[in-house]
Motif scaffolding. Structure first.
Motif, PDB file in Angstrom:
ATOM      1  N   ALA A   1       4.650  30.063 -18.951  1.00 35.58           N
ATOM      2  CA  ALA A   1       5.315  28.994 -18.189  1.00 35.58           C
ATOM      3  C   ALA A   1       4.655  27.651 -18.498  1.00 35.58           C
ATOM      4  CB  ALA A   1       5.284  29.288 -16.693  1.00 35.58           C
ATOM      5  N   ARG A   2       3.340  27.634 -18.569  1.00 34.30           N
ATOM      6  CA  ARG A   2       2.608  26.397 -18.892  1.00 34.30           C
ATOM      7  C   ARG A   2       2.987  25.928 -20.298  1.00 34.30           C
ATOM      8  NH1 ARG A   2      -1.333  23.578 -17.187  1.00 34.30           N
ATOM      9  NH2 ARG A   2      -1.878  25.069 -15.572  1.00 34.30           N
ATOM     10  N   ALA A   3       3.015  26.831 -21.262  1.00 37.13           N
ATOM     11  CA  ALA A   3       3.350  26.458 -22.637  1.00 37.13           C
ATOM     12  C   ALA A   3       4.784  25.945 -22.724  1.00 37.13           C
ATOM     13  CB  ALA A   3       3.153  27.654 -23.577  1.00 37.13           C
ATOM     14  N   LEU A   4       5.705  26.599 -22.035  1.00 33.75           N
ATOM     15  CA  LEU A   4       7.087  26.126 -22.011  1.00 33.75           C
ATOM     16  C   LEU A   4       7.170  24.740 -21.384  1.00 33.75           C
ATOM     17  CD1 LEU A   4       8.897  29.418 -21.018  1.00 33.75           C
ATOM     18  CD2 LEU A   4       9.463  28.028 -23.033  1.00 33.75           C
TER      19      LEU A   4
ATOM     20  N   ALA B   1      18.912  38.265 -19.109  1.00 33.16           N
ATOM     21  CA  ALA B   1      18.107  39.283 -18.416  1.00 33.16           C
ATOM     22  C   ALA B   1      17.068  38.632 -17.506  1.00 33.16           C
ATOM     23  CB  ALA B   1      17.439  40.203 -19.437  1.00 33.16           C
ATOM     24  N   ILE B   2      16.413  37.585 -17.986  1.00 38.05           N
ATOM     25  CA  ILE B   2      15.412  36.881 -17.171  1.00 38.05           C
ATOM     26  C   ILE B   2      16.094  36.213 -15.980  1.00 38.05           C
ATOM     27  CG2 ILE B   2      13.764  34.962 -17.145  1.00 38.05           C
ATOM     28  CD1 ILE B   2      13.254  35.682 -20.166  1.00 38.05           C
ATOM     29  N   TYR B   3      17.204  35.533 -16.234  1.00 38.33           N
ATOM     30  CA  TYR B   3      17.967  34.875 -15.173  1.00 38.33           C
ATOM     31  C   TYR B   3      18.395  35.894 -14.121  1.00 38.33           C
ATOM     32  CZ  TYR B   3      21.691  32.138 -12.956  1.00 38.33           C
ATOM     33  OH  TYR B   3      22.492  31.494 -12.049  1.00 38.33           O
TER      34      TYR B   3
ATOM     35  N   TYR C   1      11.534  29.766 -16.409  1.00 36.17           N
ATOM     36  CA  TYR C   1      11.501  31.145 -15.927  1.00 36.17           C
ATOM     37  C   TYR C   1      10.813  32.023 -16.957  1.00 36.17           C
ATOM     38  CZ  TYR C   1      14.969  29.314 -12.770  1.00 36.17           C
ATOM     39  OH  TYR C   1      15.609  28.540 -11.835  1.00 36.17           O
ATOM     40  N   VAL C   2      10.018  32.967 -16.477  1.00 35.44           N
ATOM     41  CA  VAL C   2       9.315  33.906 -17.349  1.00 35.44           C
ATOM     42  C   VAL C   2       9.646  35.322 -16.881  1.00 35.44           C
ATOM     43  CG1 VAL C   2       7.036  34.721 -18.096  1.00 35.44           C
ATOM     44  CG2 VAL C   2       7.475  32.264 -17.857  1.00 35.44           C
ATOM     45  N   ALA C   3       9.889  36.212 -17.830  1.00 40.71           N
ATOM     46  CA  ALA C   3      10.185  37.611 -17.524  1.00 40.71           C
ATOM     47  C   ALA C   3       9.017  38.234 -16.763  1.00 40.71           C
ATOM     48  CB  ALA C   3      10.458  38.379 -18.810  1.00 40.71           C
ATOM     49  N   ALA C   4       9.341  39.118 -15.832  1.00 45.64           N
ATOM     50  CA  ALA C   4       8.325  39.704 -14.953  1.00 45.64           C
ATOM     51  C   ALA C   4       7.158  40.303 -15.727  1.00 45.64           C
ATOM     52  CB  ALA C   4       8.972  40.746 -14.047  1.00 45.64           C
ATOM     53  N   GLY C   5       7.416  40.993 -16.804  1.00 47.33           N
ATOM     54  CA  GLY C   5       6.355  41.647 -17.558  1.00 47.33           C
ATOM     55  C   GLY C   5       5.470  40.713 -18.358  1.00 47.33           C
ATOM     56  N   PHE C   6       5.824  39.438 -18.407  1.00 42.39           N
ATOM     57  CA  PHE C   6       5.064  38.470 -19.195  1.00 42.39           C
ATOM     58  C   PHE C   6       4.391  37.399 -18.342  1.00 42.39           C
ATOM     59  CE2 PHE C   6       7.995  40.307 -22.217  1.00 42.39           C
ATOM     60  CZ  PHE C   6       7.191  40.515 -23.320  1.00 42.39           C
TER      61      PHE C   6
END
Length: 168
Positions: A96-99, A15-17, A85-90
């Protein structure tokens, strides 16, 4: 929570992709994927010894990150290219920094030497994030891609993961 991805995460990762494919220039593909495709992608990454991480928030996959080979020649084996990549709502919550921090730690633990980012040149949030993590801008290639009826420029950034003077 940042953790290793499992096949149960494939639907969320897809879904994110797919959102990035349909709505952004972060991914230069035009074809969406299904969960089975992402299961295969994760299996291939993990079989190659490469991590796939997810950020879980509010009980769902809110983002993901991975790295893989930079180029398919032996001389590049200590260099990897990553994606995050991060989902739009998040977005805007530091996921992204933590990942990226978790991914960089994995790369260092794997004794890798350089991590490469290839970012669409107008993606200022991603470039700013990478700069804040110590990535240096190395070059921008003009008009090397296309999407949404326009040419895209690609900015390369690199992070040296260690300071060893020679390869091991």
């Amino acid at each position: 929570m940042i953790r290793a991805a499992t096949p149960d995460d494939a639907e969320g990762i897809a879904a994110i992709y797919n959102d990035a494919v349909a709505n952004t220039t972060a991914i230069w593909n035009e074809i969406t994927v299904d969960a089975a495709n992402r299961v295969d992608w994760m299996a291939a990454r993990m079989a190659g010894g490469f991590p796939v991480l997810v950020a879980e928030a509010d009980g769902q996959v809110a983002g993901y990150a991975s790295y893989g080979p930079w180029r398919a020649f032996d001389g590049y084996r200590l260099t990897v290219e990553h994606s995050v990549y991060v989902a739009a709502g998040f977005r805007g919550r530091g996921l992204a920094r933590a990942l990226m921090q978790a991914l960089i730690a994995r790369a260092r633990a794997a004794d890798l030497h350089v991590m490469v980012a290839a970012i669409e040149a107008e993606n200022r949030p991603s470039i700013t994030l990478h700069e804040s993590l110590g990535f240096a801008n190395t070059h921008t290639m003009r008009h090397v891609g296309q999407k949404f009826g326009r040419w895209l420029d690609l900015t390369f950034m690199e992070l040296h993961l260690d300071d060893r003077p020679t390869p091991m």
